[in-house]
Scaffold this motif. Sequence first.
Motif, mmCIF file in Angstrom:
data_model
loop_
_atom_site.group_PDB
_atom_site.id
_atom_site.type_symbol
_atom_site.label_atom_id
_atom_site.label_comp_id
_atom_site.label_asym_id
_atom_site.label_seq_id
_atom_site.Cartn_x
_atom_site.Cartn_y
_atom_site.Cartn_z
ATOM 1 N N HIS A 162 0.834 -1.199 0.000
ATOM 2 C CA HIS A 162 0.000 0.000 0.000
ATOM 3 C C HIS A 162 0.876 1.259 0.000
ATOM 4 O O HIS A 162 0.584 2.235 -0.709
ATOM 5 C CB HIS A 162 -0.937 -0.004 1.212
ATOM 6 C CG HIS A 162 -2.009 1.038 1.149
ATOM 7 N ND1 HIS A 162 -1.788 2.353 1.508
ATOM 8 C CD2 HIS A 162 -3.299 0.970 0.749
ATOM 9 C CE1 HIS A 162 -2.907 3.041 1.332
ATOM 10 N NE2 HIS A 162 -3.836 2.231 0.873
ATOM 11 N N ALA A 163 1.946 1.238 0.778
ATOM 12 C CA ALA A 163 2.862 2.377 0.803
ATOM 13 C C ALA A 163 3.504 2.591 -0.560
ATOM 14 O O ALA A 163 3.651 3.732 -1.021
ATOM 15 C CB ALA A 163 3.928 2.158 1.868
ATOM 16 N N ASP A 195 -6.948 -3.271 -1.167
ATOM 17 C CA ASP A 195 -6.998 -2.335 -2.285
ATOM 18 C C ASP A 195 -6.321 -1.046 -1.856
ATOM 19 O O ASP A 195 -6.149 -0.782 -0.657
ATOM 20 C CB ASP A 195 -8.446 -2.047 -2.703
ATOM 21 C CG ASP A 195 -8.559 -1.468 -4.113
ATOM 22 O OD1 ASP A 195 -7.505 -1.206 -4.739
ATOM 23 O OD2 ASP A 195 -9.698 -1.288 -4.588
ATOM 24 N N TYR A 196 -5.955 -0.248 -2.836
ATOM 25 C CA TYR A 196 -5.411 1.066 -2.525
ATOM 26 C C TYR A 196 -6.498 1.917 -1.886
ATOM 27 O O TYR A 196 -7.628 1.972 -2.371
ATOM 28 C CB TYR A 196 -4.890 1.754 -3.778
ATOM 29 C CG TYR A 196 -4.377 3.144 -3.506
ATOM 30 C CD1 TYR A 196 -3.241 3.322 -2.726
ATOM 31 C CD2 TYR A 196 -5.029 4.268 -3.980
ATOM 32 C CE1 TYR A 196 -2.761 4.588 -2.430
ATOM 33 C CE2 TYR A 196 -4.563 5.542 -3.706
ATOM 34 C CZ TYR A 196 -3.428 5.693 -2.933
ATOM 35 O OH TYR A 196 -2.965 6.948 -2.624
ATOM 36 N N GLU A 200 3.714 5.549 -5.859
ATOM 37 C CA GLU A 200 3.594 5.536 -7.311
ATOM 38 C C GLU A 200 2.478 6.460 -7.793
ATOM 39 O O GLU A 200 2.609 7.115 -8.841
ATOM 40 C CB GLU A 200 3.355 4.105 -7.812
ATOM 41 C CG GLU A 200 4.466 3.124 -7.473
ATOM 42 C CD GLU A 200 5.814 3.506 -8.064
ATOM 43 O OE1 GLU A 200 5.839 4.240 -9.080
ATOM 44 O OE2 GLU A 200 6.839 3.081 -7.532
ATOM 45 N N LEU A 201 1.368 6.547 -7.067
ATOM 46 C CA LEU A 201 0.308 7.470 -7.456
ATOM 47 C C LEU A 201 0.808 8.913 -7.386
ATOM 48 O O LEU A 201 0.549 9.717 -8.289
ATOM 49 C CB LEU A 201 -0.919 7.283 -6.569
ATOM 50 C CG LEU A 201 -2.152 8.086 -7.017
ATOM 51 C CD1 LEU A 201 -2.737 7.510 -8.299
ATOM 52 C CD2 LEU A 201 -3.205 8.138 -5.925
ATOM 53 N N ASN A 202 1.515 9.248 -6.323
ATOM 54 C CA ASN A 202 2.122 10.574 -6.225
ATOM 55 C C ASN A 202 3.095 10.819 -7.373
ATOM 56 O O ASN A 202 3.178 11.922 -7.915
ATOM 57 C CB ASN A 202 2.865 10.720 -4.899
ATOM 58 C CG ASN A 202 1.981 11.168 -3.765
ATOM 59 O OD1 ASN A 202 1.820 12.362 -3.516
ATOM 60 N ND2 ASN A 202 1.382 10.217 -3.058
ATOM 61 N N ILE A 219 1.025 -2.704 -8.668
ATOM 62 C CA ILE A 219 0.942 -2.885 -7.224
ATOM 63 C C ILE A 219 -0.512 -2.979 -6.773
ATOM 64 O O ILE A 219 -0.852 -3.771 -5.881
ATOM 65 C CB ILE A 219 1.680 -1.752 -6.486
ATOM 66 C CG1 ILE A 219 3.164 -1.784 -6.852
ATOM 67 C CG2 ILE A 219 1.508 -1.889 -4.977
ATOM 68 C CD1 ILE A 219 3.880 -3.087 -6.519
ATOM 69 N N ARG A 220 -1.400 -2.208 -7.398
ATOM 70 C CA ARG A 220 -2.809 -2.332 -7.038
ATOM 71 C C ARG A 220 -3.328 -3.735 -7.361
ATOM 72 O O ARG A 220 -4.117 -4.312 -6.612
ATOM 73 C CB ARG A 220 -3.636 -1.295 -7.794
ATOM 74 C CG ARG A 220 -5.062 -1.269 -7.238
ATOM 75 C CD ARG A 220 -6.089 -0.827 -8.203
ATOM 76 N NE ARG A 220 -7.402 -0.909 -7.612
ATOM 77 C CZ ARG A 220 -8.469 -1.305 -8.265
ATOM 78 N NH1 ARG A 220 -8.378 -1.668 -9.536
ATOM 79 N NH2 ARG A 220 -9.644 -1.359 -7.665
#
Length: 265
Positions: A82-83, A138-139, A88-90, A128-129
Amino acid sequence: MLPCKYLDEATTFVLNTAEAVEKAAASRRSAAAWRAGKLARRFELRPPQRPARPDRPRLIAPGEVPKRRKGGNLGNRIALLHAVAHIELNAIDLAWDIIARFGSGMPEDFTDDWVKVADEEAKHFLLIRERLLALGSDYGALDAHDGLWEAAENTAHDIAARLAVVPMVLEARGLDVTPGMIRRFRNSGDEESAAALEIIYRDEIGHVATGERWFRHMAALHNEKPDCYFRRLVRRYFAGQLKPPFNDIARSQAGMTKDYYTALI
């Protein structure tokens, strides 16, 4: 379909997309459109001060995020993944933001490089998700912090500072810690997650190299010695500390010699 004809429209579209999977998909579509020559290079639209984000995860102060334990049980693996997903989203937003904020004054190769980074960061998030879903999570299921975007806000006025702090400090830190994470997942029998992290690790060497290459470009423009310029900017704009041990081999592959960072320990 991507409702854009211009690069700045596509960039703004990604940054203003809140839902995480939609943001990653928009990033990949925008990158494909740029590579196919379907987006005209234009920088009239300014990026938002903050990108849109989903309602979850809840963003809390970095010190409030629970410490991740080093065991290989399911809960610990989910917390670690999750981290990574949050990073990666950032990173998707950081890549499009650097294009939108600084691209107009840079060569077209700069845009090409950071579009490629944005595409790969979206690929990483989706990888990763997928692993989180396979493990029953889930994220957004866990809290996260906003430290990465705070670094972007602190360097929003200075491309050299942005390059020094984001790819050359924060992403380079990923090169230090990811091999250990891969071993932990592999030792826990989670080969699929280990394989996903290996893809990310290989790509991130290239991302740090992209940051270092354009940092050297900026140093030359300012008649600065790159390693000295880097250390001065990091001391001014990075609130944390560089923590050894360093992955000197991977950093060197990315162009970051020890001269850059050992004096900052």
